[in-house]
Write a protein that holds these residues in place. Structure first.
Motif, mmCIF file in Angstrom:
data_model
loop_
_atom_site.group_PDB
_atom_site.id
_atom_site.type_symbol
_atom_site.label_atom_id
_atom_site.label_comp_id
_atom_site.label_asym_id
_atom_site.label_seq_id
_atom_site.Cartn_x
_atom_site.Cartn_y
_atom_site.Cartn_z
ATOM 1 N N GLN A 265 -2.104 -62.716 24.650
ATOM 2 C CA GLN A 265 -0.988 -63.346 23.951
ATOM 3 C C GLN A 265 0.358 -62.826 24.448
ATOM 4 O OE1 GLN A 265 -1.844 -62.694 19.796
ATOM 5 N NE2 GLN A 265 -3.554 -64.155 19.771
ATOM 6 N N GLN A 266 0.334 -61.685 25.149
ATOM 7 C CA GLN A 266 1.564 -61.134 25.723
ATOM 8 C C GLN A 266 1.832 -61.683 27.133
ATOM 9 O OE1 GLN A 266 1.768 -56.746 25.339
ATOM 10 N NE2 GLN A 266 0.057 -56.907 23.892
ATOM 11 N N GLY A 267 0.947 -62.580 27.596
ATOM 12 C CA GLY A 267 1.134 -63.173 28.913
ATOM 13 C C GLY A 267 0.413 -62.461 30.037
ATOM 14 N N VAL A 268 -0.373 -61.445 29.700
ATOM 15 C CA VAL A 268 -1.170 -60.727 30.701
ATOM 16 C C VAL A 268 -2.471 -61.493 30.921
ATOM 17 C CG1 VAL A 268 -2.355 -58.567 31.263
ATOM 18 C CG2 VAL A 268 -0.167 -58.521 30.029
ATOM 19 N N ILE A 269 -2.841 -61.709 32.182
ATOM 20 C CA ILE A 269 -4.050 -62.463 32.495
ATOM 21 C C ILE A 269 -5.273 -61.560 32.380
ATOM 22 C CG2 ILE A 269 -5.265 -63.825 34.239
ATOM 23 C CD1 ILE A 269 -2.767 -65.167 33.114
ATOM 24 N N ILE A 270 -6.248 -62.014 31.602
ATOM 25 C CA ILE A 270 -7.499 -61.280 31.426
ATOM 26 C C ILE A 270 -8.602 -62.002 32.184
ATOM 27 C CG2 ILE A 270 -9.204 -60.403 29.793
ATOM 28 C CD1 ILE A 270 -6.405 -59.114 29.563
ATOM 29 N N VAL A 271 -9.257 -61.275 33.086
ATOM 30 C CA VAL A 271 -10.348 -61.834 33.888
ATOM 31 C C VAL A 271 -11.634 -61.105 33.529
ATOM 32 C CG1 VAL A 271 -11.254 -62.181 36.218
ATOM 33 C CG2 VAL A 271 -8.811 -62.489 35.766
ATOM 34 N N ARG A 272 -12.640 -61.880 33.158
ATOM 35 C CA ARG A 272 -13.941 -61.299 32.816
ATOM 36 C C ARG A 272 -14.842 -61.235 34.046
ATOM 37 N NH1 ARG A 272 -17.761 -63.253 30.011
ATOM 38 N NH2 ARG A 272 -17.186 -65.467 30.110
ATOM 39 N N LEU A 309 -6.737 -62.109 41.886
ATOM 40 C CA LEU A 309 -5.802 -62.223 40.764
ATOM 41 C C LEU A 309 -4.392 -61.806 41.186
ATOM 42 C CD1 LEU A 309 -5.157 -62.840 37.851
ATOM 43 C CD2 LEU A 309 -6.010 -60.560 37.220
ATOM 44 N N MET A 310 -4.266 -60.760 41.971
ATOM 45 C CA MET A 310 -2.936 -60.355 42.435
ATOM 46 C C MET A 310 -2.266 -61.480 43.216
ATOM 47 S SD MET A 310 -3.123 -56.324 43.542
ATOM 48 C CE MET A 310 -4.409 -56.549 44.769
ATOM 49 N N LEU A 311 -3.008 -62.081 44.129
ATOM 50 C CA LEU A 311 -2.441 -63.173 44.917
ATOM 51 C C LEU A 311 -2.176 -64.399 44.049
ATOM 52 C CD1 LEU A 311 -4.537 -62.766 48.176
ATOM 53 C CD2 LEU A 311 -2.073 -62.397 47.928
ATOM 54 N N ALA A 312 -3.069 -64.668 43.105
ATOM 55 C CA ALA A 312 -2.863 -65.799 42.200
ATOM 56 C C ALA A 312 -1.567 -65.636 41.414
ATOM 57 C CB ALA A 312 -4.051 -65.924 41.247
ATOM 58 N N LEU A 313 -1.271 -64.411 41.002
ATOM 59 C CA LEU A 313 -0.065 -64.151 40.209
ATOM 60 C C LEU A 313 1.214 -64.305 41.018
ATOM 61 C CD1 LEU A 313 -1.325 -61.148 38.054
ATOM 62 C CD2 LEU A 313 -0.621 -63.401 37.206
ATOM 63 N N THR A 314 1.115 -64.369 42.333
ATOM 64 C CA THR A 314 2.292 -64.686 43.139
ATOM 65 C C THR A 314 2.595 -66.173 43.123
ATOM 66 O OG1 THR A 314 1.097 -65.013 45.240
ATOM 67 C CG2 THR A 314 1.763 -62.755 44.694
ATOM 68 N N LYS A 315 1.652 -66.968 42.588
ATOM 69 C CA LYS A 315 1.806 -68.426 42.538
ATOM 70 C C LYS A 315 2.005 -68.959 41.123
ATOM 71 C CE LYS A 315 1.170 -70.587 45.808
ATOM 72 N NZ LYS A 315 2.057 -71.012 46.911
ATOM 73 N N THR A 316 1.312 -68.367 40.137
ATOM 74 C CA THR A 316 1.323 -68.914 38.784
ATOM 75 C C THR A 316 0.880 -67.861 37.778
ATOM 76 O OG1 THR A 316 0.426 -70.657 37.356
ATOM 77 C CG2 THR A 316 -1.051 -69.752 39.000
ATOM 78 N N LYS A 317 1.235 -68.073 36.517
ATOM 79 C CA LYS A 317 0.745 -67.243 35.414
ATOM 80 C C LYS A 317 -0.082 -68.072 34.438
ATOM 81 C CE LYS A 317 4.540 -63.892 35.663
ATOM 82 N NZ LYS A 317 5.654 -63.224 34.925
ATOM 83 N N ASN A 318 -0.447 -69.269 34.859
ATOM 84 C CA ASN A 318 -1.230 -70.175 34.016
ATOM 85 C C ASN A 318 -2.714 -69.860 34.162
ATOM 86 O OD1 ASN A 318 -2.773 -72.491 33.152
ATOM 87 N ND2 ASN A 318 -0.874 -73.666 33.147
ATOM 88 N N PRO A 319 -3.408 -69.445 33.079
ATOM 89 C CA PRO A 319 -4.828 -69.075 33.181
ATOM 90 C C PRO A 319 -5.710 -70.207 33.701
ATOM 91 C CG PRO A 319 -3.912 -68.346 31.081
ATOM 92 C CD PRO A 319 -2.881 -69.228 31.710
#
Length: 329
Positions: A265-272, A309-319
């Motif tokens: 909910q704080q905008g941090v991406i959680i990956v299982r 995930l690191m590379l994904a976060l350079t493009k988007t923050k949308n889960p």
């Protein structure tokens, strides 16, 4: 003949000890690449070689800064018409991570092959020279083109996405659990038996031009009576994403679900992910990912999921968009 560039980073393949039977307490990354190449007498028959000593480290000291520098150098070299392929010598401890990072950011169909060794160069029977010889053969082989970044040790050919180090000491440590090798190098000839199916190298959406650092992402290991303190500490320290190496099919306790719901909910991406070591982490399997805005790793190991995930976060923050990347790569 093909023109192959060797970029050396150190590791056990460049390791040395005063005792020829010592395969444990040697010093990594001390032998220059030129000296390693002297152990291979017939290189002139398989390729024209140029070499660069990028760094000389134990691969435990590999860093994002070196990754970015190495990848940019590889892209520059492969853009030259007179360079046909790249071999990167590397320590085995983090070789699989460097290979997968390069697999996502290299922008060429030309071969890139990572290679290492489990015994130092001073051992009675070092595996480094033969592994390096095979890597050069693989990089010079026309059939290697378009298969993404590859890894070769102990006469095997592995996909960088799937390969992992499976044993702390044995020479046949690099394997792809369940999914298997791509092929073998037999008597100096590569033989492929399967193909990588996920997008890689020139097919990816990731670019590193102008990128000077990667978003901070941490991997946390699931266990009985997990409190979530480390997850909360990671966010406080600035983590933009967390990969959870969960139980079984990426499962977690009710306590951890609550902690990760609050963090998401704080905008941090959680990956299982999973601590199991092989298999698919299925979406909406052990946990309701849709309700929680979690992402699942598919078959990626936690350490490789962190890279994506690191590379994904350079493009988007949308889960949802990040989940699509995990299906694609």
């Amino acid at each position: 003949m093909k023109n192959i560039a060797i970029l050396a980073t150190g590791g056990t393949i460049a390791g040395a000890s005063h005792i020829p039977t010592d395969t444990v307490s040697y010093h990594s990354g001390v032998v220059p690449i030129e000296d390693i190449l002297k152990e291979i007498g017939s290189l002139k028959n398989i390729a024209n070689i140029i070499c660069e000593q990028v760094t000389q480290i134990d691969s435990a000291d590999m860093s994002h800064a070196i990754w970015l520098s190495l990848a940019k150098r590889i892209n520059t070299l492969l853009a030259q018409p007179d360079i046909d392929g790249i071999v990167v010598t590397h320590g085995t401890d983090t070789l699989e991570e460097t290979a997968y990072f390069l697999n996502l950011v290299i922008k060429s169909e030309k071969p890139v092959v990572l290679v290492g060794a489990m015994r130092p160069s001073t051992a009675i029977s070092p595996d480094g020279p033969m592994n390096l010889y095979n890597a050069i053969i693989l990089a010079a082989y026309p059939g290697t083109q378009g298969k993404g970044v590859l890894v070769t040790l102990n006469d095997t050919i592995n996909c960088s996405r799937d390969v992992t180090k499976t044993n702390t000491a044995l020479q046949d440590t690099f394997k792809a659990p369940e999914l298997g090798y791509l092929g073998y190098i037999i008597d100096g000839h590569p033989h492929f038996y399967r193909m990588p199916t996920r997008k890689h190298t020139h097919m990816t959406e990731f670019t590193i031009d102008g990128l000077i650092e990667l978003p901070p992402v941490e991997v946390l290991y699931g266990h009985v009576n997990d409190t979530g303190f480390l997850a909360q500490a990671a966010v406080t320290a600035g983590a933009k994403g967390i990969v959870y190496a969960g139980l079984g099919n990426g499962n977690m306790s009710q306590t951890m679900q609550t902690v990760f719901q609050q963090i998401a909910q704080q905008g941090v991406i959680i990956v299982r992910g999973s601590r199991v070591g092989s298999g698919v982490v299925t979406r909406n399997g052990a946990i309701d990912d849709d309700a929680n805005n979690f992402v699942v790793t598919d078959t990626l190991s936690p350490q490789k999921a962190r890279i994506l995930l690191m590379l994904a976060l350079t493009k988007t923050k949308n889960p949802k968009e990040i989940q699509e990347m995990f299906w694609n790569y």
